[in-house]
Motif scaffolding. Structure first.
Motif: not given
Length: 389
Positions: A170-180, A194-198
């Motif tokens: 399974l793969t997971m990514i922190d996509n916070t810096f990019a944003s959707p 995953l995101h820090s929506a903060t």
């Protein structure tokens, strides 16, 4: 006939909005109740079950933005990350983490996972061979972050997804810096986003939240863990987050433009040693970033020449705020060694290339010329304070 996918700003503004059926208001109504009926209802609602009206509606918007089947809102980015990891790992399992990683995620791995009998490895780099080398017979998850915090390294999304699928991982990514707005990892085969929506989703430095976006099948597993960990978000903050996301597309576009202009300015400055921004052609991962990102993002990092004191530089800034966190409409700078990566040991920071002189720069929506003037006056002030040898 298949309905065409809506544009990103249309999704931000309209998908998942709740209709005000009583008064016909233009914005989603806020449902603050923590207690709902349970007899003769389709859904038994409870805030900790992530299924209040506002929680459900925002989840639809976030899933549409990441092009996934489902999304769930959490109380913080770390609540989202830790819950997602613990949903797919158990005693005896192993997880591979990217070397260049947010300090909070790193701290969770090194202080918590062994308590549950879960082992882990950090890669020596962020190329596909670096990940392949760390895979063990008991590996279950590969966790990546791209662009990374704080050095803006770029990891090959498609390559990681193909590697993981060939090994049944399974793969997971922190996509916070990019944003959707700038990157949709699910389109490249990444399983859990995953995101820090903060950060870019909240966008105004006044909301703390997290997001998981994935398939319905994966979300069911995450839900079962999430209701035990209790990392849900209050409906008032959910409502504020939905309001903020409506402008995310236009905010991020302005931040992308500012970051590109700032990176070009800093890259030719006599007072700057190094600039880290994937939008620059000199960045080693520039071509890869172009192939998987819609925009290069509003984040960059740079190092001042050794003769310019970083702490004094922060103190002399008048417009740019030395401040924790990132992605607000106001431009901010910080020292990763003192903030985001302070929980890492000096040795581990050195392995990642995070120096004491490194400055992480989050571009806001101000005019770039004003930001450049602020940097120049701050540097000049620091230079004037130095005693000649």
């Amino acid at each position: 006939m298949k309905t065409p996918k809506k544009g990103v700003n249309t999704i931000c503004a309209h998908v998942g909005e709740l209709k005000d059926k009583e008064f016909k208001g233009a914005v989603s109504p806020l449902y603050m109740s923590t207690s709902y009926e349970f007899e003769d209802v389709e859904v038994k609602r409870y805030p900790r079950y992530f299924n209040t009206p506002n929680q459900e509606a925002l989840g639809k918007k976030l899933a549409a933005l990441e092009n996934t089947e489902a999304a769930m809102i959490f109380g913080s980015g770390m609540a989202a990350i830790s819950t997602a990891l613990m949903s797919f790992l158990q005693a005896g399992d192993h997880v591979v983490f990217q070397q260049t990683l947010y300090g909070g995620t790193y701290n969770f791995a090194v202080t918590q996972l062994e308590k549950y009998g879960i082992s882990f490895s950090f890669t020596n780099g962020w190329g596909i061979p670096d990940f392949e080398k760390e895979i063990k017979p008991n590996t279950k998850v590969i966790f990546i972050e791209t662009p990374s915090n704080p050095l803006l390294t770029v990891t090959d999304l498609k390559g990681i997804a193909q590697l993981a699928k060939s090994r049944g991982l399974l793969t997971m990514i922190d996509n916070t810096f990019a944003s959707p707005i700038n990157q949709n990892p699910g389109n490249f085969g990444i399983d859990v986003v995953l995101h820090s929506a903060t950060k870019y989703m909240g966008g105004h430095s006044d909301i703390c939240a997290g997001v998981v976006a994935t398939s319905n099948e994966n979300m069911e597993k995450i839900f079962q863990t999430a209701i035990c960990f209790g990392g849900s978000l209050s409906d008032y903050t959910v409502w504020l987050l939905e309001r903020s996301i409506k402008t995310m597309g236009i905010r991020v576009k302005a931040q992308n433009e500012n970051a590109m202009k700032m990176a070009k300015y800093l890259s030719v400055s006599d007072d700057v040693e190094n600039v880290y921004y994937p939008g620059l052609e000199i960045h080693p991962d520039h071509d890869l970033a172009k192939s998987q990102m819609n925009g290069f993002g509003g984040m960059l990092s740079f190092e001042l020449h050794s003769g310019i004191d970083v702490s004094q530089f922060f103190k002399q800034l008048k417009l740019i705020k030395p401040s924790m966190s990132l992605a607000g409409i106001e431009s901010t700078v910080l020292s990763p060694t003192k903030t985001s990566h302070a929980l890492m040991s000096p040795g581990d920071r050195e392995k990642q290339g995070i120096k004491d002189s490194l400055i992480r720069f989050s571009l806001g929506i101000e005019e770039t010329e004003d930001l450049i003037q602020d940097i120049e006056q701050a540097i000049n002030q620091v230079k004037s304070m130095q005693v000649p040898a």
